[in-house]
Design a protein around this motif. Structure first.
Motif, PDB file in Angstrom:
ATOM      1  N   ALA A 156      39.049  72.969  63.707  1.00  0.00           N
ATOM      2  CA  ALA A 156      38.104  72.054  64.690  1.00  0.00           C
ATOM      3  C   ALA A 156      38.570  72.124  66.067  1.00  0.00           C
ATOM      4  O   ALA A 156      37.563  72.199  66.951  1.00  0.00           O
ATOM      5  CB  ALA A 156      38.313  70.632  64.238  1.00  0.00           C
ATOM      6  N   ALA A 157      39.615  72.530  66.412  1.00  0.00           N
ATOM      7  CA  ALA A 157      40.076  72.567  67.911  1.00  0.00           C
ATOM      8  C   ALA A 157      39.638  73.592  68.425  1.00  0.00           C
ATOM      9  O   ALA A 157      39.222  73.844  69.513  1.00  0.00           O
ATOM     10  CB  ALA A 157      41.420  72.266  67.760  1.00  0.00           C
ATOM     11  N   VAL A 158      39.780  74.771  67.485  1.00  0.00           N
ATOM     12  CA  VAL A 158      39.303  76.104  68.016  1.00  0.00           C
ATOM     13  C   VAL A 158      37.847  76.117  68.222  1.00  0.00           C
ATOM     14  O   VAL A 158      37.157  76.586  69.284  1.00  0.00           O
ATOM     15  CB  VAL A 158      39.513  77.294  67.055  1.00  0.00           C
ATOM     16  CG1 VAL A 158      38.994  78.699  67.291  1.00  0.00           C
ATOM     17  CG2 VAL A 158      40.975  77.347  67.075  1.00  0.00           C
ATOM     18  N   LYS A 159      36.862  75.479  67.318  1.00  0.00           N
ATOM     19  CA  LYS A 159      35.509  75.432  67.414  1.00  0.00           C
ATOM     20  C   LYS A 159      35.206  74.833  68.913  1.00  0.00           C
ATOM     21  O   LYS A 159      34.358  74.991  69.474  1.00  0.00           O
ATOM     22  CB  LYS A 159      34.904  74.831  66.058  1.00  0.00           C
ATOM     23  CG  LYS A 159      33.475  74.676  66.432  1.00  0.00           C
ATOM     24  CD  LYS A 159      32.969  74.130  64.987  1.00  0.00           C
ATOM     25  CE  LYS A 159      31.424  74.191  65.132  1.00  0.00           C
ATOM     26  NZ  LYS A 159      30.777  73.718  63.706  1.00  0.00           N
ATOM     27  N   GLU A 160      36.057  73.447  68.884  1.00  0.00           N
ATOM     28  CA  GLU A 160      35.733  72.519  70.325  1.00  0.00           C
ATOM     29  C   GLU A 160      35.824  73.653  71.305  1.00  0.00           C
ATOM     30  O   GLU A 160      35.169  73.268  72.455  1.00  0.00           O
ATOM     31  CB  GLU A 160      36.629  71.312  70.098  1.00  0.00           C
ATOM     32  CG  GLU A 160      36.206  70.480  71.355  1.00  0.00           C
ATOM     33  CD  GLU A 160      37.146  69.385  71.388  1.00  0.00           C
ATOM     34  OE1 GLU A 160      37.213  68.276  72.361  1.00  0.00           O
ATOM     35  OE2 GLU A 160      37.839  68.926  70.186  1.00  0.00           O
ATOM     36  N   ALA A 161      37.195  74.432  71.449  1.00  0.00           N
ATOM     37  CA  ALA A 161      37.475  75.158  72.657  1.00  0.00           C
ATOM     38  C   ALA A 161      36.214  76.350  72.971  1.00  0.00           C
ATOM     39  O   ALA A 161      35.868  76.428  73.905  1.00  0.00           O
ATOM     40  CB  ALA A 161      38.747  75.898  72.641  1.00  0.00           C
TER      41      ALA A 161
END
Length: 339
Positions: free
Chosen positions: A1-6
């Protein structure tokens, strides 16, 4: 999720930059469309310096496309700002006899740009530009005696050897009457019309639109002049860029201390010429005006007569046998398979 948000945040940052830069360039009222391309590339390099050349060019292409839509209300292919001239009027076609013919000529694409794969994004230039290296001007060698005269006219292909071609410049005797000089091939841009075409396996290539004579100058290989260290850095961030590197290695310089022409982002038509195991062009070194041996200009001349419509090609590697590398699609009978 963090990668997608970034990733979403990064995409939003790019989109915001594209909108801002397009608006600023539009308000600046730059008339030359090649200026749009250059400003877009410089801004993307400054703002997104950590990205490779491919990503920076993609951002610059979005800015250019946005500008073409704002000014001309049409869609652009890649960074191609002109529907009829890939060089965006950078080439002046000095060899054509009349002004009307020069104005009507262009560096064209064979086929429908809307149906063909898009041209890669790039900024078209007619002379190499320094990036992190600068030539040293040799004033002792900068004399008006370098110009070869015969009956008050410079000879065509004067002092041409197997690997070197003489070129007149503004320090020559003929500088006052350049129209009578036959040795200003590099200064005059493309001497003969060339066209771009797309090959299903090779990608983009170059054909001649006229018959070329043996020994005739065709074009110069231009791009950004970078150090070997900068070339390594660019290749690491964008491996595709290495295909467009041409190393200039004087015999008196050890490895690691030479200049590279990088024609990936900044180029002319020569960057589209494909490699071949049986080429019809050969590379020649042309001493530049500054006379710095580390910065020779590189030109292509016809090995033999080249008929109209023939694809142009040159040899990528000097060695005969190569392991690894990329598959060669030149189609020559004695193709070595890889380059």
């Amino acid at each position: 999720a963090a990668v997608k948000e970034a990733a979403v945040e990064a995409a939003a940052a790019v989109e915001a930059a594209v909108s801002t830069w397009a608006e600023e360039i539009f308000l600046g009222r730059w008339k030359r469309k090649r200026t749009w391309q250059l400003l877009a590339l410089l801004l993307s390099r400054v703002e997104f310096g950590a990205k490779g050349a491919s990503a920076q060019l993609a951002i610059a292409a979005k800015v250019t496309q946005r500008l073409v839509g704002m000014v001309e209300h049409r869609k652009a292919s890649g960074m191609c700002v002109s529907e009829f001239d890939v060089s965006a009027l950078a080439e002046r076609w000095h060899s054509l006899p009349t002004l009307e013919e020069r104005a009507g000529a262009a560096l064209r694409v064979v086929g429908d740009l809307q149906r063909l794969p898009p041209l890669p994004p790039f900024v078209y230039v007619t002379e190499s530009v320094p990036y992190d290296v600068l030539p040293k001007w040799n004033h002792t060698d900068f004399t008006r005696q370098r110009c070869i005269e015969t009956r008050r006219r410079c000879r065509d292909d004067a002092e041409q050897t197997r690997n070197e071609l003489h070129a007149c410049h503004f320090g020559c005797v003929c500088a006052d009457e350049t129209s009578a000089c036959l040795n200003r091939k590099l200064a005059n841009g493309l001497p003969q019309p060339l066209v771009l075409f797309h090959h299903p396996r090779k990608g983009w290539g170059v054909r001649t639109a006229v018959e070329l004579k043996k020994g005739e100058f065709v074009c110069e290989y231009v791009g950004e002049l970078v150090s070997a260290a900068e070339a390594d850095r660019r290749a690491e961030r964008c491996p595709d860029a290495e295909r467009y590197f041409m190393a200039l290695k004087p015999s008196d310089k050890p490895d690691g201390h030479y200049v590279v022409i990088d024609a990936y982002a900044v180029r002319n038509v020569a960057a589209f010429i494909n490699f071949s195991c049986k080429p019809n062009l050969r590379k020649v070194s042309v001493p530049a005006t500054h006379a710095d041996s580390k910065f020779p200009r590189v030109g292509f001349v016809a090995i033999d007569t080249i008929k109209i419509g023939t694809e142009l090609s040159y040899t990528r590697d000097d060695q005969k046998y190569i392991r690894g590398g990329e598959i060669c699609f030149c189609g020559a009978k004695d193709c070595q398979g890889r380059f």
